[in-house]
Design an enzyme around this catalytic site. Structure first.
Site, PDB file in Angstrom:
ATOM      1  CB  SER A 190      64.292 -51.468 -11.961  1.00 47.74           C
ATOM      2  OG  SER A 190      65.406 -51.751 -12.793  1.00 47.74           O
TER       3      SER A 190
ATOM      4  CG  HIS B 175      68.863 -46.035  -6.553  1.00 45.44           C
ATOM      5  ND1 HIS B 175      68.328 -45.761  -7.784  1.00 45.44           N
ATOM      6  CD2 HIS B 175      69.646 -47.122  -6.727  1.00 45.44           C
ATOM      7  CE1 HIS B 175      68.783 -46.636  -8.671  1.00 45.44           C
ATOM      8  NE2 HIS B 175      69.582 -47.486  -8.050  1.00 45.44           N
TER       9      HIS B 175
ATOM     10  CD  GLU C  20      61.376 -41.106  -3.951  1.00 47.40           C
ATOM     11  OE1 GLU C  20      61.312 -41.492  -2.773  1.00 47.40           O
ATOM     12  OE2 GLU C  20      61.819 -39.993  -4.280  1.00 47.40           O
TER      13      GLU C  20
ATOM     14  CE  LYS D  67      65.265 -54.748  -8.798  1.00 49.15           C
ATOM     15  NZ  LYS D  67      65.890 -53.981  -9.838  1.00 49.15           N
TER      16      LYS D  67
ATOM     17  CG  MET E  64      75.387 -50.056 -10.871  1.00 46.71           C
ATOM     18  SD  MET E  64      75.679 -51.267 -12.157  1.00 46.71           S
ATOM     19  CE  MET E  64      74.009 -51.714 -12.595  1.00 46.71           C
TER      20      MET E  64
END
Ligand code: AMP
Length: 282
Positions: free
Chosen positions: A185, A37, A35, A149, A30
């Site tokens: 996040s 991702h 880091e 996660k 999204m």
């Protein structure tokens, strides 16, 4: 890096690569990339001929009172990061291209979606599985990469792929954390400095639970109580959706030992919902 905004062009481009015998690694996101991702992106880059990343803030997976409108967006920064990672294709469809006015088909993985986060975010996983099924049909990846996660999301997506006979290999990648342990996040950007400092409580409580389990304590009721106390003691914690030790396959709460267990928690700090988990081999 090619930027594609139209599902049909994305699908035709993938088809061309597959016809030339290339495999495709895909990372759905999204955006507002960090880091965490990028660890998925690097893995997809390493393991495949063609690496595709999608950025799509999917309205269907947000509840009516959730943070769709204020969800962080940084298309320019994200594009720069993905160019640096040598990604082949960034797929960034518009909402109207993904959900036409007459859209009426949803994909729902029953049961496992109704546990843990599913209890507190009704309809969330239905939105996730619908958009992931669409993205899989558009991108037609060989492998798709997800982060531990979002543990329940990984379990749900694996079930989706299995139940619908999708020929896609799901790769689950480890959780990337800040130096103090907080799981990275996009939503961490909502935290002010006091909240940010206290937010490590979720990591500390999961670490403590993992250590208790590894040290041979098998009274999970006791461990859960310790976890709950640790979290509720933090003044900035405004709510606890769940905290406990779960079966990594069924996501049911465990009362006794198994060879692998999943301490996990979902808590609120102000208006920000944070989740985290750890897989523990006993
Ligand atoms: P999102 O943009 O939040 O939908 O996340 C896109 C993908 O990145 C999902 O598969 C997430 O599980 C994964 N991800 C998010 N944060 C992390 C992290 N801290 N470590 C590893 N993967 C992550």
């Amino acid at each position: 890096m090619e930027i594609i905004r139209t599902p049909r062009i994305m699908r035709d481009t993938s088809k061309g690569h597959i016809l030339r015998g290339k495999n495709i690694g895909f990372v759905p996101t999204m955006g507002s990339l960090h880091e965490g991702h990028l660890s998925l992106v690097r893995r997809a880059r390493q393991e495949n001929d063609i690496a595709v990343v999608s950025i799509f803030v999917n309205p269907v997976q947000f509840g009516p009172s959730e943070d769709f409108n204020r969800y962080p967006r940084d298309v320019e920064g994200d594009t720069e990061k993905l160019v640096k990672e040598d990604i082949d294709i960034l797929f960034m469809p518009d909402i109207t291209a993904m959900y036409t006015e007459d859209f009426s088909t949803y994909v729902e993985v029953e049961k496992i979606s109704e546990k843990l986060c599913g209890v507190f975010r009704p309809g969330h996983f239905k939105g996730v599985t619908t958009v992931v099924a669409k993205l899989f049909n558009i991108v037609t990846p060989t492998r798709a990469y997800f982060g531990q996660k979002d543990y329940q999301q990984c379990v749900v997506i694996k079930k989706l792929v299995k139940d619908l006979d999708m020929d896609i290999y799901i790769v689950v990648c480890p959780t990337i954390r800040e130096k103090d342990g907080l799981a990275m996040s996009s939503r961490n950007a909502y935290l002010d400095s006091t909240q940010r400092a206290a937010s490590t409580v979720i990591y500390r409580c999961l670490t403590e639970a993992s250590e208790m389990i590894k040290s041979g304590i098998i009274d999970f009721g006791h461990i859960k109580k310790v976890m709950h106390e640790r979290i509720s003691k933090e003044p900035v914690v405004s709510g606890i959706d769940y905290v406990g030790i779960y079966d990594p396959s069924t996501l049911d709460e465990l009362s006794g030992i198994k060879d692998e267990v999943l301490p996990a928690a979902a808590i609120w700090i102000g208006n920000t919902r944070l989740i985290d988990n750890m897989l523990v081999k006993t």
